[in-house]
Design a protein around this motif. Structure first.
Motif, PDB file in Angstrom:
ATOM      1  N   ARG A   1       0.684  -1.580   0.119  1.00 31.23           N
ATOM      2  CA  ARG A   1       0.667   0.070   0.050  1.00 31.23           C
ATOM      3  C   ARG A   1       1.216   1.532  -0.358  1.00 31.23           C
ATOM      4  N   LEU A   2       1.525   1.478   0.839  1.00 33.19           N
ATOM      5  CA  LEU A   2       2.907   2.915   0.742  1.00 33.19           C
ATOM      6  C   LEU A   2       3.814   2.451   0.196  1.00 33.19           C
ATOM      7  N   ALA A   3       4.417   1.770  -0.816  1.00 37.59           N
ATOM      8  CA  ALA A   3       5.143   1.575  -2.322  1.00 37.59           C
ATOM      9  C   ALA A   3       3.971   2.046  -3.493  1.00 37.59           C
ATOM     10  N   ARG A   4       2.927   1.912  -3.073  1.00 37.77           N
ATOM     11  CA  ARG A   4       1.433   2.672  -3.962  1.00 37.77           C
ATOM     12  C   ARG A   4       0.921   4.383  -4.331  1.00 37.77           C
ATOM     13  N   GLY A   5       1.905   4.428  -2.780  1.00 32.82           N
ATOM     14  CA  GLY A   5       1.297   6.203  -2.702  1.00 32.82           C
ATOM     15  C   GLY A   5       0.786   6.115  -1.870  1.00 32.82           C
ATOM     16  N   GLU A   6      -0.058   5.446  -0.494  1.00 34.20           N
ATOM     17  CA  GLU A   6      -1.256   5.092   0.665  1.00 34.20           C
ATOM     18  C   GLU A   6       0.024   6.148   1.977  1.00 34.20           C
ATOM     19  N   HIS A   7      -0.290   5.872   3.144  1.00 39.44           N
ATOM     20  CA  HIS A   7       0.224   7.178   3.649  1.00 39.44           C
ATOM     21  C   HIS A   7       0.263   6.789   5.187  1.00 39.44           C
ATOM     22  N   LEU A   8       0.920   5.581   5.773  1.00 37.77           N
ATOM     23  CA  LEU A   8       0.461   4.958   7.207  1.00 37.77           C
ATOM     24  C   LEU A   8       0.175   6.581   8.648  1.00 37.77           C
ATOM     25  N   ILE A   9      -1.493   6.403   9.376  1.00 35.98           N
ATOM     26  CA  ILE A   9      -1.795   7.336   9.672  1.00 35.98           C
ATOM     27  C   ILE A   9      -1.995   6.480  11.099  1.00 35.98           C
ATOM     28  N   GLY A  10      -2.431   5.072  11.163  1.00 32.58           N
ATOM     29  CA  GLY A  10      -2.460   4.808  12.795  1.00 32.58           C
ATOM     30  C   GLY A  10      -2.802   3.528  12.783  1.00 32.58           C
ATOM     31  N   VAL A  11      -3.358   3.060  13.454  1.00 34.72           N
ATOM     32  CA  VAL A  11      -3.747   1.467  13.893  1.00 34.72           C
ATOM     33  C   VAL A  11      -4.842   1.310  14.081  1.00 34.72           C
TER      34      VAL A  11
END
Length: 261
Positions: free
Chosen positions: A50-60
């Motif tokens: 997901r991160l590699a396709r441009g999403e950003h980690l925002i939580g859990v």
């Protein structure tokens, strides 16, 4: 291992099912040896993609936090999964039926973290001291498995049935709230279908937050400042079909109204 299953194949299978909105049997039907540690490795691999396709980690997010759901699944602690910015549903937007397979909605208490929270040894009190704000929320869960049929490793691998979530208009500091008594009433098309208090979430949502921090610590991870934490469904999840109207009315955290799309 049956059928040459591994972490990479499982991650590809689940992300493809999500992308094509095609449900499937549980992975454990073909890979019965799948254990929790490997399931979390699959979950982490799907996050990396997901991160590699441009999403950003925002939580859990936490899953299976209510004791009733835990007993149903035969477990004693919640699941932890990832939230990215692609999972945020803007206020007023309908449930994105064209992106989901069989969405269900559940009201949750949501934390926004002011400080980093790292285990082991986190207690409910220390967990709450790291919280900056509390909001009401509704999570739209969506399983990649047919009829939401899965084992514990299956649902962990599937990022705890992640779909999307929306937060309410009211933000409160944690110090002025009794979250064990924070109540919610869930309505579908104007009829009350369920109700609960924050006490349904591990006795207090802070207990769920502490468990998440301690579980992540076992993997060398922590809950970071600024992250959003969905503490788990207060009630059972209800279907959110097209044309429906869902509303979650919290006692002090405001109301969230959602169109089923």
């Amino acid at each position: 291992m049956m059928g040459d299953w591994d972490v990479q194949r499982a991650a590809s299978t689940l992300l493809e099912a999500e992308h094509t909105r095609t449900d499937r049997p549980p992975i454990t039907d073909e890979w019965p040896e799948l254990d929790l540690a490997t399931a979390y490795a699959i979950q982490d691999e799907t996050l990396a993609r997901r991160l590699a396709r441009g999403e950003h980690l925002i939580g859990v997010k936490l899953g299976l936090t209510s004791r009733a759901k835990q007993q149903r699944m035969g477990i004693s602690s919640p699941l932890v999964a990832w939230l990215t910015d692609a999972m945020v549903l803007p206020a007023g937007a309908p449930v994105p039926q064209d992106q989901l397979i069989h969405p269900r909605a559940e009201p949750e208490i949501v934390f926004v973290m002011a400080q980093r929270l790292a285990g082991p040894g986190v207690t409910a009190a220390t967990a709450m001291s790291a919280v900056g704000a509390v909001l009401g929320g509704v999570e739209i869960i969506d399983s990649r498995y047919t009829d939401f049929r899965f084992t514990l490793p299956d649902v962990v691998a599937d990022n705890a049935s992640s779909g999307c979530y929306v937060t309410g208009p009211v933000s409160r500091p944690p110090t002025i709230l009794d979250l064990s008594m924070e109540a919610v009433v869930l309505e579908v098309d104007g009829e009350v279908v369920d109700s609960a208090t924050g006490g349904a979430v591990q006795g207090h949502p802070a207990e769920a937050l502490a468990l998440a921090a301690n579980a992540l610590a076992e993997r060398g991870l922590a809950i970071e400042a600024g992250w959003v934490v969905l503490t788990g469904g207060m009630t059972d999840a209800v279907f959110a079909p097209p044309g429906s109207r869902l509303a979650a009315h919290f006692s002090t955290l405001g109301s969230i109204v959602l169109s089923g799309g």
